[in-house]
Design a protein around this motif. Structure first.
Motif, PDB file in Angstrom:
ATOM      1  N   TYR A  55       2.444   5.395  23.122  1.00 28.72           N
ATOM      2  CA  TYR A  55       3.025   4.310  25.148  1.00 28.72           C
ATOM      3  C   TYR A  55       2.720   5.732  26.101  1.00 28.72           C
ATOM      4  CZ  TYR A  55       4.219   0.437  21.573  1.00 28.72           C
ATOM      5  OH  TYR A  55       3.985  -0.564  21.184  1.00 28.72           O
ATOM      6  N   LYS A  56       3.718   5.465  26.602  1.00 32.94           N
ATOM      7  CA  LYS A  56       2.946   6.021  27.825  1.00 32.94           C
ATOM      8  C   LYS A  56       4.916   7.226  27.677  1.00 32.94           C
ATOM      9  CE  LYS A  56       1.600   3.470  31.405  1.00 32.94           C
ATOM     10  NZ  LYS A  56       2.068   2.642  33.059  1.00 32.94           N
ATOM     11  N   ASN A  57       5.297   7.010  26.683  1.00 35.45           N
ATOM     12  CA  ASN A  57       6.392   8.119  27.041  1.00 35.45           C
ATOM     13  C   ASN A  57       5.868   8.398  25.149  1.00 35.45           C
ATOM     14  OD1 ASN A  57       6.793   6.748  24.391  1.00 35.45           O
ATOM     15  ND2 ASN A  57       8.947   6.051  23.977  1.00 35.45           N
ATOM     16  N   GLY A  58       4.581   8.032  24.557  1.00 33.46           N
ATOM     17  CA  GLY A  58       4.859   9.213  23.652  1.00 33.46           C
ATOM     18  C   GLY A  58       4.140   8.986  22.244  1.00 33.46           C
ATOM     19  N   ARG A  59       4.933   8.108  22.583  1.00 37.28           N
ATOM     20  CA  ARG A  59       5.222   6.968  21.705  1.00 37.28           C
ATOM     21  C   ARG A  59       3.808   6.792  20.830  1.00 37.28           C
ATOM     22  NH1 ARG A  59       7.085   2.323  18.740  1.00 37.28           N
ATOM     23  NH2 ARG A  59       7.455   1.951  20.795  1.00 37.28           N
ATOM     24  N   ILE A  60       3.719   6.189  19.301  1.00 38.35           N
ATOM     25  CA  ILE A  60       2.913   6.172  18.448  1.00 38.35           C
ATOM     26  C   ILE A  60       3.242   5.624  17.350  1.00 38.35           C
ATOM     27  CG2 ILE A  60       0.706   6.874  17.022  1.00 38.35           C
ATOM     28  CD1 ILE A  60       1.154   9.484  18.863  1.00 38.35           C
ATOM     29  N   GLU A  61       2.346   4.560  17.688  1.00 40.88           N
ATOM     30  CA  GLU A  61       2.391   2.958  16.300  1.00 40.88           C
ATOM     31  C   GLU A  61       1.544   2.998  15.783  1.00 40.88           C
ATOM     32  OE1 GLU A  61       4.261  -1.407  16.760  1.00 40.88           O
ATOM     33  OE2 GLU A  61       4.066  -0.450  18.754  1.00 40.88           O
ATOM     34  N   ARG A  62       1.049   3.294  14.721  1.00 40.22           N
ATOM     35  CA  ARG A  62      -0.284   2.601  14.105  1.00 40.22           C
ATOM     36  C   ARG A  62       0.880   0.780  14.059  1.00 40.22           C
ATOM     37  NH1 ARG A  62      -0.164   8.288  13.442  1.00 40.22           N
ATOM     38  NH2 ARG A  62      -2.024   9.110  13.800  1.00 40.22           N
ATOM     39  N   LEU A  63      -0.713   0.397  13.001  1.00 41.81           N
ATOM     40  CA  LEU A  63      -0.408  -0.703  13.334  1.00 41.81           C
ATOM     41  C   LEU A  63      -1.639  -1.421  11.805  1.00 41.81           C
ATOM     42  CD1 LEU A  63      -2.151  -2.311  17.140  1.00 41.81           C
ATOM     43  CD2 LEU A  63       0.443  -1.578  16.293  1.00 41.81           C
ATOM     44  N   ALA A  64      -1.316  -0.663  11.606  1.00 41.39           N
ATOM     45  CA  ALA A  64      -1.905  -0.814   9.672  1.00 41.39           C
ATOM     46  C   ALA A  64      -2.580   0.061   9.239  1.00 41.39           C
ATOM     47  CB  ALA A  64      -4.191  -1.073  10.013  1.00 41.39           C
ATOM     48  N   GLY A  65      -2.904   0.483   7.918  1.00 39.79           N
ATOM     49  CA  GLY A  65      -2.820   1.742   7.118  1.00 39.79           C
ATOM     50  C   GLY A  65      -1.660   1.947   6.305  1.00 39.79           C
ATOM     51  N   PHE A  66      -0.690   1.919   6.781  1.00 42.97           N
ATOM     52  CA  PHE A  66       0.512   2.635   6.262  1.00 42.97           C
ATOM     53  C   PHE A  66       1.532   2.095   5.028  1.00 42.97           C
ATOM     54  CE2 PHE A  66       1.807  -0.676  10.166  1.00 42.97           C
ATOM     55  CZ  PHE A  66       2.198  -1.193   9.237  1.00 42.97           C
ATOM     56  N   GLU A  67       1.053   1.247   3.741  1.00 44.83           N
ATOM     57  CA  GLU A  67       1.667   0.844   2.968  1.00 44.83           C
ATOM     58  C   GLU A  67       1.255   2.277   2.244  1.00 44.83           C
ATOM     59  OE1 GLU A  67      -1.032  -1.183   4.502  1.00 44.83           O
ATOM     60  OE2 GLU A  67      -0.452  -2.464   4.768  1.00 44.83           O
ATOM     61  N   VAL A  68       2.590   2.047   1.044  1.00 44.03           N
ATOM     62  CA  VAL A  68       1.712   3.484  -0.014  1.00 44.03           C
ATOM     63  C   VAL A  68       2.235   2.541  -1.071  1.00 44.03           C
ATOM     64  CG1 VAL A  68       3.392   4.990  -0.157  1.00 44.03           C
ATOM     65  CG2 VAL A  68       2.532   4.796   1.540  1.00 44.03           C
ATOM     66  N   VAL A  69       1.354   2.876  -2.118  1.00 46.49           N
ATOM     67  CA  VAL A  69       1.560   2.835  -3.583  1.00 46.49           C
ATOM     68  C   VAL A  69       2.518   4.342  -4.353  1.00 46.49           C
ATOM     69  CG1 VAL A  69       0.560   0.262  -3.635  1.00 46.49           C
ATOM     70  CG2 VAL A  69      -0.180   2.432  -4.341  1.00 46.49           C
ATOM     71  N   PRO A  70       3.036   4.360  -5.614  1.00 52.17           N
ATOM     72  CA  PRO A  70       3.579   5.499  -5.977  1.00 52.17           C
ATOM     73  C   PRO A  70       2.290   5.966  -6.857  1.00 52.17           C
ATOM     74  CG  PRO A  70       4.517   4.011  -7.005  1.00 52.17           C
ATOM     75  CD  PRO A  70       4.022   2.312  -5.461  1.00 52.17           C
ATOM     76  N   PRO A  71       1.619   7.432  -7.695  1.00 50.44           N
ATOM     77  CA  PRO A  71       1.004   7.128  -9.027  1.00 50.44           C
ATOM     78  C   PRO A  71       1.759   6.672  -9.586  1.00 50.44           C
ATOM     79  CG  PRO A  71       1.850   9.284  -7.807  1.00 50.44           C
ATOM     80  CD  PRO A  71       2.633   7.639  -6.910  1.00 50.44           C
ATOM     81  N   GLY A  72       0.498   7.045 -10.836  1.00 54.04           N
ATOM     82  CA  GLY A  72       1.328   6.553 -12.425  1.00 54.04           C
ATOM     83  C   GLY A  72       0.130   6.187 -13.367  1.00 54.04           C
ATOM     84  N   LEU A  73       0.499   5.201 -14.541  1.00 57.44           N
ATOM     85  CA  LEU A  73      -1.058   5.051 -15.088  1.00 57.44           C
ATOM     86  C   LEU A  73      -0.841   3.723 -14.545  1.00 57.44           C
ATOM     87  CD1 LEU A  73      -2.769   5.580 -17.633  1.00 57.44           C
ATOM     88  CD2 LEU A  73      -0.954   4.716 -18.733  1.00 57.44           C
ATOM     89  N   ASP A  74      -1.841   3.596 -14.581  1.00 58.03           N
ATOM     90  CA  ASP A  74      -3.183   2.290 -14.305  1.00 58.03           C
ATOM     91  C   ASP A  74      -2.982   0.939 -15.355  1.00 58.03           C
ATOM     92  OD1 ASP A  74      -3.349   0.223 -12.115  1.00 58.03           O
ATOM     93  OD2 ASP A  74      -5.967   0.498 -13.020  1.00 58.03           O
ATOM     94  N   PRO A  75      -2.404   0.397 -15.905  1.00 61.34           N
ATOM     95  CA  PRO A  75      -2.885  -0.433 -16.640  1.00 61.34           C
ATOM     96  C   PRO A  75      -4.345  -1.044 -17.259  1.00 61.34           C
ATOM     97  CG  PRO A  75      -0.909  -2.203 -15.971  1.00 61.34           C
ATOM     98  CD  PRO A  75      -1.295  -0.220 -14.951  1.00 61.34           C
ATOM     99  N   GLU A  76      -4.562  -1.121 -15.299  1.00 59.37           N
ATOM    100  CA  GLU A  76      -5.678  -2.443 -15.464  1.00 59.37           C
ATOM    101  C   GLU A  76      -7.491  -1.365 -15.806  1.00 59.37           C
ATOM    102  OE1 GLU A  76      -6.892  -5.083 -13.067  1.00 59.37           O
ATOM    103  OE2 GLU A  76      -4.732  -5.500 -12.820  1.00 59.37           O
ATOM    104  N   THR A  77      -6.975  -0.125 -15.784  1.00 53.02           N
ATOM    105  CA  THR A  77      -7.708   1.048 -15.418  1.00 53.02           C
ATOM    106  C   THR A  77      -7.922   1.827 -16.634  1.00 53.02           C
ATOM    107  OG1 THR A  77      -7.207   1.676 -13.513  1.00 53.02           O
ATOM    108  CG2 THR A  77      -8.798  -0.083 -13.037  1.00 53.02           C
ATOM    109  N   ASN A  78      -6.744   2.212 -17.071  1.00 55.35           N
ATOM    110  CA  ASN A  78      -6.587   3.099 -18.143  1.00 55.35           C
ATOM    111  C   ASN A  78      -6.649   4.095 -17.398  1.00 55.35           C
ATOM    112  OD1 ASN A  78      -4.983   3.750 -19.933  1.00 55.35           O
ATOM    113  ND2 ASN A  78      -6.955   3.880 -21.577  1.00 55.35           N
ATOM    114  N   VAL A  79      -6.140   4.487 -16.432  1.00 56.43           N
ATOM    115  CA  VAL A  79      -6.403   5.515 -14.966  1.00 56.43           C
ATOM    116  C   VAL A  79      -5.065   6.010 -14.861  1.00 56.43           C
ATOM    117  CG1 VAL A  79      -7.387   6.644 -13.022  1.00 56.43           C
ATOM    118  CG2 VAL A  79      -9.000   5.556 -14.382  1.00 56.43           C
ATOM    119  N   GLU A  80      -4.635   7.348 -14.391  1.00 59.09           N
ATOM    120  CA  GLU A  80      -4.075   8.026 -14.585  1.00 59.09           C
ATOM    121  C   GLU A  80      -3.725   8.926 -13.284  1.00 59.09           C
ATOM    122  OE1 GLU A  80       0.082  11.131 -16.112  1.00 59.09           O
ATOM    123  OE2 GLU A  80      -1.587   9.630 -17.556  1.00 59.09           O
TER     124      GLU A  80
END
Length: 318
Positions: free
Chosen positions: A22-47
């Protein structure tokens, strides 16, 4: 409407589907901002767990280790991964990259380091490349077992390090391969570089670009937007054909993955030609996925072509 409100809502730059400035310098990202926590993934058994690499610069990473045989009976290769998103969007913590790393780490039996670098336009290119170099040096700081991360100290095989990425991340991976060749990281052997739909460009249009004038104009603009100090689309960062150090690429093997409908497809094939014409002594393979577009495997990771692409990356590492 007062002038404040108008600059708040008036758009200076619009780069769909990535961001608005925006003209006032504000930046709005329209994608790629979802976040998931780390941890043990039960499907792949990767921590996984998150680590800070450089507090001052906000450089961090998500680390991954397979728990199938834990502790590992042997040292594991290390995969350092760089996400895509035109140097503007995306993080290692988003669901699609988290899932990708879980799958690659599980199938290839490696330690994964997924790097969070600073992004344009707030941090213009080449800041992303410098942050990524810092991250690779941080990985190397564990050689000899004296680093801050136990997984790398105890289980990392620094004789078998791979760097990889997609799109802008593939651009970074190539840059790092060359920089290792130039500056060396003693004790770290770069085994291979995997580039998925690499974001390379150039002033002279290649075959598929010449037929898509509107798309090519947007890529030229996007590059200038992310790297305002650039000399243009023949800047060595974006055009490997203009990099006099390309032949110093530090690894012996390169895998380039391209997609048939991707505007950047010919750049991937051209990268192979450039490497073969340089004094680089290694082996480069290009794999093309039919009927697919740029980073299709991120939006549809369960389709057959995405599974095949994942297997190609895994077999390259193994």
């Amino acid at each position: 409407m007062d002038s404040t409100t108008s600059t708040e809502s008036e758009v200076a730059y619009d780069i769909p589907p990535i961001l608005k400035v925006y003209k006032n310098g504000r930046i709005e990202r329209l994608a790629g901002f979802e976040v998931v926590p780390p941890g043990l993934d039960p499907e792949t058994n990767v921590e996984s767990k998150d680590v800070v690499i450089a507090v001052k610069d906000g450089v961090s990473a998500r680390l991954y280790i397979p728990k199938t045989t834990y502790p590992p009976t042997q040292k594991l290769p290390i995969l350092v991964y760089f996400h895509g998103g035109a140097f503007i969007i995306g993080t290692p913590f988003s669901p699609n990259y988290h899932n990708l790393l879980n799958n690659v780490v599980s199938k290839a039996n490696v330690i994964g380091v997924s790097v969070h670098y600073r992004r344009a336009p707030e941090h213009p290119v080449p800041i992303a490349h410098e942050d990524s170099w810092s991250a690779l040096k941080w990985v190397a700081s564990h050689i000899g077992g004296n680093g801050v991360e136990e997984w790398l100290n105890k289980y990392g095989d620094f004789e078998k390090v791979f760097v990889a990425g997609d799109s802008a991340g593939a651009n970074i991976a190539s840059y790092l391969g060359i920089r290792v060749g130039l500056e060396q990281l003693p004790g770290l052997k770069l085994e291979g570089v995997a580039l998925v739909h690499p974001y390379f460009w150039g002033t002279e249009p290649l075959e598929c670009e010449a037929e898509r004038a509107e798309g090519t104009a947007k890529v030229h603009q996007l590059w200038r937007f992310t790297c305002p100090t650039t000399t243009g689309s023949d800047d060595p960062i974006i055009n490997p054909g203009q990099d006099p150090n390309l032949g110093k690429l530090a690894c012996g093997r390169v895998l380039v993955c391209v997609a048939e409908k991707d505007l950047l497809k010919d750049r991937g094939w051209h990268y192979k030609e450039l490497l073969q014409k340089s004094d680089w002594p290694g082996v480069v393979d290009v794999v093309e996925t039919k009927d697919e577009d740029h980073v299709f495997h991120m939006s549809d990771p369960n389709c057959d072509n995405a599974k095949a692409l994942l297997n190609q990356i895994v077999s390259f590492i193994k």
